[in-house]
Design a protein around this motif. Sequence first.
Motif, PDB file in Angstrom:
ATOM      1  N   UNK A 219       0.857  -1.185   0.000  1.00  0.00           N
ATOM      2  CA  UNK A 219       0.000   0.000   0.000  1.00  0.00           C
ATOM      3  C   UNK A 219       0.892   1.233   0.000  1.00  0.00           C
ATOM      4  N   UNK A 220       0.728   2.089  -0.997  1.00  0.00           N
ATOM      5  CA  UNK A 220       1.570   3.268  -1.134  1.00  0.00           C
ATOM      6  C   UNK A 220       0.996   4.413  -0.304  1.00  0.00           C
ATOM      7  N   UNK A 221       1.286   4.375   0.983  1.00  0.00           N
ATOM      8  CA  UNK A 221       0.819   5.407   1.903  1.00  0.00           C
ATOM      9  C   UNK A 221       1.909   5.676   2.928  1.00  0.00           C
ATOM     10  N   UNK A 222       1.873   6.852   3.515  1.00  0.00           N
ATOM     11  CA  UNK A 222       2.899   7.298   4.461  1.00  0.00           C
ATOM     12  C   UNK A 222       2.982   6.368   5.674  1.00  0.00           C
ATOM     13  N   UNK A 223       4.199   6.187   6.179  1.00  0.00           N
ATOM     14  CA  UNK A 223       4.410   5.306   7.335  1.00  0.00           C
ATOM     15  C   UNK A 223       3.623   5.786   8.556  1.00  0.00           C
ATOM     16  N   UNK A 224       3.468   7.105   8.733  1.00  0.00           N
ATOM     17  CA  UNK A 224       2.733   7.621   9.893  1.00  0.00           C
ATOM     18  C   UNK A 224       1.244   7.297   9.800  1.00  0.00           C
ATOM     19  N   UNK A 225       0.711   7.265   8.586  1.00  0.00           N
ATOM     20  CA  UNK A 225      -0.683   6.851   8.398  1.00  0.00           C
ATOM     21  C   UNK A 225      -0.851   5.400   8.830  1.00  0.00           C
ATOM     22  N   UNK A 282      -8.807  15.988   0.530  1.00  0.00           N
ATOM     23  CA  UNK A 282      -8.282  16.156   1.886  1.00  0.00           C
ATOM     24  C   UNK A 282      -7.806  14.813   2.430  1.00  0.00           C
ATOM     25  N   UNK A 283      -8.640  13.808   2.263  1.00  0.00           N
ATOM     26  CA  UNK A 283      -8.255  12.483   2.735  1.00  0.00           C
ATOM     27  C   UNK A 283      -7.032  11.949   2.024  1.00  0.00           C
ATOM     28  N   UNK A 284      -6.929  12.228   0.741  1.00  0.00           N
ATOM     29  CA  UNK A 284      -5.785  11.740  -0.028  1.00  0.00           C
ATOM     30  C   UNK A 284      -4.476  12.306   0.523  1.00  0.00           C
ATOM     31  N   UNK A 285      -4.530  13.534   1.030  1.00  0.00           N
ATOM     32  CA  UNK A 285      -3.330  14.157   1.604  1.00  0.00           C
ATOM     33  C   UNK A 285      -2.789  13.351   2.778  1.00  0.00           C
ATOM     34  N   UNK A 286      -3.697  12.740   3.544  1.00  0.00           N
ATOM     35  CA  UNK A 286      -3.256  11.949   4.700  1.00  0.00           C
ATOM     36  C   UNK A 286      -2.379  10.784   4.267  1.00  0.00           C
ATOM     37  N   UNK A 292      -3.039  12.308   9.875  1.00  0.00           N
ATOM     38  CA  UNK A 292      -4.352  11.657   9.903  1.00  0.00           C
ATOM     39  C   UNK A 292      -5.394  12.457  10.680  1.00  0.00           C
ATOM     40  N   UNK A 293      -5.078  13.701  11.001  1.00  0.00           N
ATOM     41  CA  UNK A 293      -6.022  14.499  11.793  1.00  0.00           C
ATOM     42  C   UNK A 293      -7.178  15.022  10.949  1.00  0.00           C
ATOM     43  N   UNK A 294      -6.996  15.072   9.643  1.00  0.00           N
ATOM     44  CA  UNK A 294      -8.025  15.631   8.766  1.00  0.00           C
ATOM     45  C   UNK A 294      -8.379  14.644   7.660  1.00  0.00           C
TER      46      UNK A 294
END
Length: 334
Positions: A219-225, A282-286, A292-294
């Motif tokens: 899954x190509x998403x940020x480690x913090x997410x 907005x969600x895509x930015x997370x 993940x706050x928004x």
Amino acid sequence: MNAISPTSDIFDTPVTRAFGTRLPIVAGGLQWLAKAEYVSAAARAGIISFITAASFPELDDLKDEIEKCRDLSEGKPFGVNVSMLPKLVQGERTQEVFHLIAESGVKFVETSGRSPEAFMPILKGAGITVLHKVPSLRYAVKAQAVGVDMVSIVGAECGGHPGMDMIGSMVNAGLAGQRLDIPWLIGGGIGSGAQLIAALAMGASGVVIGTRFLVAEEIQAHADYKQRLIDASELDTELCMASIRNTTRSLRNDTTRTVSGIERDNPNVGLQELMQHISGAIGRKAYETGDTSRGLLAAGHALGFVDRVEPLADIVGRFEADARNAMKRLGCAA
């Protein structure tokens, strides 16, 4: 309908036979995240997943993603998800997407959002197997009537769009066998192999998984997410957007609290008033930044099973081992 072949492996069901997979598991389409790397990893792990067509505004980009996935899948099956919600894929665009899928030689499609009836001639004419995803059993009955090959029913526990009926997965599964003649899968809160065995025992031909797979390495998403999902539990989701009849279950954050508050104070709120908070951008930015706050970040009760980042094949392997252990607890060969 007997979903399990009495003379073969417990995992030999109409789902594995239709898709040509090893396990009766569907990795449901994930908006923005179901790209070739993830979908092909599912294929190689012995399950099936679907590229999300709505993530590719340009048809040429979708075509390229399909070709990329085909190259990475090593001959294993994969499909394309087409969400027909009006705000995602409108009017003639839906027809164009289905024509592209057919011309690309894709043989499996997951549809959702509204009835695929108008597009069934295109799909069946191309020999495509159609799995239609619904949020309630009553919609599954309608989908059966228009000729889909199988349905997946996602209960109130699911991340994303559980619909307005809010019937749980256990009840949906208990009733589906009485009302459906085509193969059906159950989703919503599925995160352990034991649940797969329970679903098969209730007559399902397989399960649908979304949230549990969000921490896969592919899954190509940020480690913090991903870490936020690991830190969360089954208690950390929130429902909102029922006011506009588009109920969404998401990771609890500032946005879900804001939207819930607006809906509570103004039950007649409209889409335009909510859009500044719920926009998909907005969600895509997370996923890109790890903040993940928004944003409405789809997540279901299966957060309780999310424990670490690892290759999708390893998640599937642990899931399968758990399923076979469940069979042993029942005193059955696994």
